[in-house]
Design a protein around this motif. Sequence first.
Motif, PDB file in Angstrom:
ATOM      1  N   THR A 144       0.840  -1.202   0.000  1.00  0.00           N
ATOM      2  CA  THR A 144       0.000   0.000   0.000  1.00  0.00           C
ATOM      3  C   THR A 144       0.876   1.253   0.000  1.00  0.00           C
ATOM      4  O   THR A 144       0.423   2.329   0.357  1.00  0.00           O
ATOM      5  CB  THR A 144      -0.912   0.030   1.243  1.00  0.00           C
ATOM      6  N   GLN A 145       2.135   1.109  -0.406  1.00  0.00           N
ATOM      7  CA  GLN A 145       3.094   2.204  -0.320  1.00  0.00           C
ATOM      8  C   GLN A 145       3.428   2.821  -1.678  1.00  0.00           C
ATOM      9  O   GLN A 145       4.337   3.638  -1.780  1.00  0.00           O
ATOM     10  CB  GLN A 145       4.381   1.717   0.359  1.00  0.00           C
ATOM     11  N   TYR A 146       2.717   2.427  -2.723  1.00  0.00           N
ATOM     12  CA  TYR A 146       3.017   2.984  -4.045  1.00  0.00           C
ATOM     13  C   TYR A 146       2.258   4.288  -4.279  1.00  0.00           C
ATOM     14  O   TYR A 146       1.060   4.372  -4.032  1.00  0.00           O
ATOM     15  CB  TYR A 146       2.656   1.993  -5.148  1.00  0.00           C
ATOM     16  N   VAL A 147       2.976   5.294  -4.759  1.00  0.00           N
ATOM     17  CA  VAL A 147       2.359   6.548  -5.216  1.00  0.00           C
ATOM     18  C   VAL A 147       3.006   6.926  -6.533  1.00  0.00           C
ATOM     19  O   VAL A 147       4.162   6.600  -6.793  1.00  0.00           O
ATOM     20  CB  VAL A 147       2.540   7.705  -4.204  1.00  0.00           C
ATOM     21  N   GLU A 148       2.261   7.611  -7.386  1.00  0.00           N
ATOM     22  CA  GLU A 148       2.837   8.120  -8.621  1.00  0.00           C
ATOM     23  C   GLU A 148       3.747   9.309  -8.300  1.00  0.00           C
ATOM     24  O   GLU A 148       3.401  10.146  -7.459  1.00  0.00           O
ATOM     25  CB  GLU A 148       1.738   8.541  -9.587  1.00  0.00           C
ATOM     26  N   SER A 149       4.871   9.384  -8.968  1.00  0.00           N
ATOM     27  CA  SER A 149       5.812  10.476  -8.690  1.00  0.00           C
ATOM     28  C   SER A 149       6.615  10.807  -9.936  1.00  0.00           C
ATOM     29  O   SER A 149       6.551  10.118 -10.956  1.00  0.00           O
ATOM     30  CB  SER A 149       6.768  10.078  -7.551  1.00  0.00           C
TER      31      SER A 149
END
Length: 356
Positions: free
Chosen positions: A344-349
Amino acid sequence: MNPALAHFSLAMSLKILSWLPVKALLRFRCVCKSWKSLMLDLSFVKLHLQRSYCRDTPVLFTLLNSNSKEEQCSLHYYCSMQRLLDNPLSAIDDGDLPFNQKYNVVGVCNGLWDYFAKRPCRFWNPATRLRSKKSPCIMCYIHTLIGFGYNDSSDTYKVVAVVKKSRAITELRVCCLGDNCWRKIATWTDFLRAIHTKGLFMSNTLNWVGRLYTTHQNAIFSFDIRKETYRYLSLPVDVDVLSDDTVIGVLGGCLCLSHDYKRTRLAIWQMKEFGVEKSRTPLKKVSYEHLQISTSSSWMAMHANGDVRLVASKSEFGLVLYNRRENRVKPNGMFSKTVILESTQYVESLVLPYRI
């Protein structure tokens, strides 16, 4: 234009752009040269990353399609956490960004994925579609522990490998993004036989749970990304037997641990202050019968609407959602493929997977 007005206009543009998703920002690069160069500006990249964590964090998952007539194929996807909780079947079916896993994904951090193509590792930003060159090879044995994390004090991304060279020797090696070699950090005689070989990154540390060879004690092996030191954290006394159901994760910004309790219940602990064993707090013990799952199921705990939710992936290709506040279980259909909940630690960057 008045200089003060021009400065105000630029500052407002930066604020507005920092809230936009990566896909929109990539399209806006052609608006003007200043906006194009902005995407590579370190301060803006960090500001955008900070804003990205304020949004609904996506859940990363893997679909396994096991066909006896074909080689097993797996794809990585991600979808909104809220959407997964509201409508899992639709979220799984329509997940974004398929990534053919001929590779082994080691970890996810600040929008970057680290994965192994056989022995060389590479860094990839799925949102920008940028990829690094292959890093140096490392000999990975069957029990090699591998993890991916970020040192915020030096703005450095690191891959960490704990390699059991022989029955008596264990080596800890580190390779930073952009390096052309692996550095040997430490050598010692004990080894943690981990339940899961991929490390959990949180609070500037990489963590694995398992059993020590020499003392036969259950413990968490924790490596400090900043100091490049390691230590062992003991487990609660209830955790006497480790199995595939023993999982460490991040819940509400804290380290959490789930384990099988006497083959009848799923028990969850949370460490309120990382590294302080006295801060461990039992959160819940819930029966498998109530959860409608077997002990062979995998699970992921997450915060949603101020409550702890459990998402269990059953071996029969289905998902079960558990609401702790209401003590309510919600089965959510069956899938044609095995669903493995990853992170649950993925973010777009906009973080670059290489040095410039």
